[in-house]
Each structure stands twice: as C-alpha cells, then as structure tokens.
Design an enzyme around this catalytic site. Sequence first.
Site, PDB file in Angstrom:
ATOM      1  N   HIS A  96     -10.814   9.874   7.374  1.00 45.55           N
ATOM      2  CA  HIS A  96     -10.491   8.451   7.535  1.00 45.55           C
ATOM      3  C   HIS A  96      -9.968   8.088   8.922  1.00 45.55           C
ATOM      4  CE1 HIS A  96      -9.462   4.441   6.292  1.00 45.55           C
ATOM      5  NE2 HIS A  96      -8.169   4.627   6.492  1.00 45.55           N
TER       6      HIS A  96
ATOM      7  N   HIS B 278      -8.552  10.061   3.622  1.00 48.57           N
ATOM      8  CA  HIS B 278      -8.194   8.988   2.682  1.00 48.57           C
ATOM      9  C   HIS B 278      -8.533   9.480   1.285  1.00 48.57           C
ATOM     10  CE1 HIS B 278      -7.976   5.064   0.789  1.00 48.57           C
ATOM     11  NE2 HIS B 278      -7.497   4.561   1.913  1.00 48.57           N
TER      12      HIS B 278
ATOM     13  N   GLU C 244       0.850  -1.201   0.000  1.00 52.99           N
ATOM     14  CA  GLU C 244       0.000   0.000   0.000  1.00 52.99           C
ATOM     15  C   GLU C 244       0.879   1.243   0.000  1.00 52.99           C
ATOM     16  OE1 GLU C 244      -2.925  -0.250   3.130  1.00 52.99           O
ATOM     17  OE2 GLU C 244      -3.601  -2.202   2.438  1.00 52.99           O
TER      18      GLU C 244
ATOM     19  N   ARG D 108      -0.597   8.735   9.326  1.00 56.61           N
ATOM     20  CA  ARG D 108      -0.417   7.304   9.584  1.00 56.61           C
ATOM     21  C   ARG D 108      -0.083   6.545   8.308  1.00 56.61           C
ATOM     22  NH1 ARG D 108      -3.636   3.083   8.873  1.00 56.61           N
ATOM     23  NH2 ARG D 108      -5.655   4.143   8.882  1.00 56.61           N
TER      24      ARG D 108
ATOM     25  N   ARG E  24      -0.663   8.840   1.680  1.00 55.27           N
ATOM     26  CA  ARG E  24      -2.079   9.163   1.426  1.00 55.27           C
ATOM     27  C   ARG E  24      -2.430  10.617   1.734  1.00 55.27           C
ATOM     28  NH1 ARG E  24      -4.739   5.120   5.745  1.00 55.27           N
ATOM     29  NH2 ARG E  24      -4.171   3.655   4.141  1.00 55.27           N
TER      30      ARG E  24
HETATM   31  C1  SIN Z   1      -7.058   1.059   2.973  1.00 55.16           C
HETATM   32  O1  SIN Z   1      -7.344  -0.122   2.836  1.00 55.16           O
HETATM   33  O2  SIN Z   1      -6.815   1.827   2.060  1.00 55.16           O
HETATM   34  C2  SIN Z   1      -7.060   1.627   4.361  1.00 55.16           C
HETATM   35  C3  SIN Z   1      -6.118   0.905   5.198  1.00 55.16           C
HETATM   36  C4  SIN Z   1      -5.677   1.782   6.297  1.00 55.16           C
HETATM   37  O3  SIN Z   1      -6.366   2.725   6.672  1.00 55.16           O
HETATM   38  O4  SIN Z   1      -4.559   1.583   6.779  1.00 55.16           O
END
Ligand code: SIN
Length: 477
Positions: A322, A227, A114, A357, A270
């Site tokens: 988020h 997010h 990610e 985060r 993000r």
């Molecule tokens: C996501 O799946 O994009 C969110 C995961 C997270 O908030 O760490």
Amino acid sequence: MSLQLKQVDVLIIGAGLAGVTVALHLPETYRILLVSKRDVTSSNSDLAQGGIASSYLEPSSLDHAHDTLVASKMTAQADRVVTLVEDGRGVVSEMERFGVAFDRDESGYKIGREGAHGKHRIYHVGGDETGRHVMTALRERLPQNVEVMEHVLIDGLTKTGGRVVGATGFQGDERIHIQAGAVVLATGGIGGLVDWTSNCRAVTGDGLVLASAAGAELSNLTEIQFHPTLLAVETPHLVTEALRGAGAELVDEDGCHVMRHHPLGSLAPRDEVAAVLTRHCGPVYLDTSRVKDIAARFPKLWATCQAERIDVARIPVRPGLHFHMGGVRVDETGSTGVAGLYAVGEVADTGVHGMNRLASNSLLECWVFGKRVAASVRLEERPFTVTEVTAYELSKEAFQAYRRRLGNWLTISPEFGEMRSFLENTQQLARTKHVTRQLAERTLQLEAGRILARAFMRMEEFHEQNVTARTAHTISN
Ligand code: SIN
C-alpha cells in the site's frame, strides 16, 4: 528520433497531490512544467478513498500527534510529526479556498474515523472518492503559468557543478530535455512494482532511481506498509479502512472476529491487522451488516462490488502493498541535500510516518510539505548539460519474468534468497546507449527493485551481525 528542448523555472515530476500542491503555491511569475508519466489522473492521490486527517475542529493537534506517533511505534520523528499535524489543522479551510467541497450534512462536516485514530477526524469528499474529487478541484485551479504535460517518462536528472539543472526523458516516443532552475520529485511510491497492490500501476519507484543517481540519500527503504483490506479479486482494489471505521468487522469463514484479541479490534493499526491477516489460514471477509447507508457512503466500493458480483454484506479481502514510508531523505523544507533537487509526497522520507503510517496522513503530508517545498524553492538558472543515459537491453518477456520475480520477494515477509538471486542476475544485464521509451521504463522499474533489494539485504546483514555480536557477548559472559 526527434528531440524536444524545454526551459522552465521549476520542473515538477508527478501530477498527484504532492506535485499539484507545489505548483499551486509557487508564484505565478514562474514558468512551471508539471509532468505525468501517464495521463494526469494516473496517480495514487486520485485513487485515495479514506480522506484527509486533520485536527481542524479539535482544541489542539496534540491527540493527532499522539495517534501518529503511536501508530508508528514511536519511530516517527516527533518534530516533523508536530509540523504535519499543526500545519495540517489548516488543510480543510485552505483546500476549500481552492474549491474542494468536503462532505457535510445539516450538522456540519461528516467526519470519519479510521484505524489507530482515537477519534473521528477524517475529512472526505464524495464518500470514498475523496482523491478523485480533491484532485479534480485542485487541477482546475492550476494557473496559466503551469504547463501540464502527460505521458512524459523522466529517465535521468542532469547535473552541473553538483547542482541538478534539469532532466531527460520521453514524451511519447520523442526524446525530451528539460532545463530547470529547480526540480521537484513528486513521483509517488513503489506499489506498481508488484501485482498485489492498492496502488496505481504507473507508480513504480522512479523517483528513488532518479534521486539516487543524482547523489541524494535514500532512507528507511525497507519500511513498506501493507494494507489489510484489498478486495480479493484478480485485479485488487482498496477497500477503505473507513468502512471499518463505520462498523464493518473482519471475520473468518465462520463469522468469528479475526481481530477479537486486539483492544481496538478491526480498527487496530493497519500493520498489525495486515500481519494477522497474512498469517491467517483461510479466507477473511469484511462483514458490513452494521454499516448503515453503505451505497451512499461508499459509492465506489458499492459500484466495484456490483461489477465484480460480490455480496457487499460479506466482502472477501486480503492484504497487499500500500505505502512506502521510506524514500528520498529530505529536511523539513523538502530539500534533498542535492542543490536544486526537492522531494515531496510518498517518494520523500520526511520522517512523519516512521515504520507505520497512520491512516489518512498521506494526503495531509502531500499538502503540508508541498507548501513547504514551494516556499523553499530558490531559483538559480544554470547551464544545461545532458548526462548520458543508458538502459537495460531487455525483451518484454525477460522484463515480465524479472517483474514476477520481484513480486515474489517484495512481500510482507521478504524472501531473501529470491532477492539475492534477483540482484545477482540483474547485475549481469547488458546495457545500451540506444535508449527507447520502453527500455527506459523497464530499466527504471528494475533499478527501483534493485535499490529496494539492496536495502533489504543491508538490513538482513545488519540483523545477522547483531545476532552474532549478541551471541558472542552472551558466550563471553
Ligand atoms: C484507506 O482508505 O483505507 C486508505 C487510506 C490511507 O491509506 O491512509
């Protein structure tokens, strides 16, 4: 109104991963009460898609620590980050012992990647339904000594001689008083205060209000993560970052890559992606044409797109609230500094996230610090006193109007004028001693909004003073 009295060793408020981890790691000789404001599955943990970050199969946790610190713009607390990632190396095998079955294929674990992670280290269960599967498995393992009560709204903590000794609340509409040797706040973040959120709507900052009234310190409240990719429909859902980890790209109406200027492209941290998307004029889509086996790997997203009649090859997205990095300040054991009161999970500010985060570090934090809270809970039975709790006298319509106003200022670019008038108006609200569950719930939400607004105003004042001081300094030189 009837009254229910309960006596337990440990009261845990919140039944998501943080609360359940504490319950699973306390001795089976304790009487433990785990309460949930709605049904137990109404938690952000149950909604989690991406998974759990861990350097389980890496030679060390150093790279994970590095990525966590860099994503936080070096604002996370280094020693706490080391605790998170080093203790976090055990999360996969430990959860497996509790029955969690992480996704595997013939070559081993299926590990995802990610945003802002230098490598693949995200463990998931059931593709993008990690939270639901993890929570189902762990809740099944809760032992007999853990009583789970649903639909319990806690509206106050009780204190004797400086120590938190229990809580007051409602089960359904019935008043409940709980005497406890220790109280653990595991109430989650603040996302449910607004409509444009990936969060469960029940998560509305209750823990901040309870902790602050009990004398605990709140810190970094203005650090809120947006997010980048919520599904741009009436009721937004998260579109997991793992989809970008699997090759999806953020594109505009003409198919041009929106993050093409960033070295990490669509997988940039993000906060940076959310900021770019907020400034972008016109719709943004996730182009998933390069993602293989999308239906099998992202079953939840697939089903959601079907239900919303959205073409899964080109998914419309927009940013939304988020995660709350700030919260109740705790030490490395989860202690708030108020005797008898602990905080864990999103409600707590452990220092591991700084101002941003890293993806999939939140479930990890719940597990690592949940175990630490359990290890540090020391019981001391104290006499039970009931503090008088009051509530705002507020009709449904008036409450809805305040909630809409809150949603107007609690955005990626906070609106200070609106915030100021929200604070001034809520200050004038009348209070009543005849607290009903509805009034208690409305009061908690507005109080959480007021706590956040005050934190933003303090930040703004500090910023203005700084600018004035710097200007004066420049002039005098
Ligand atoms: C996501 O799946 O994009 C969110 C995961 C997270 O908030 O760490």
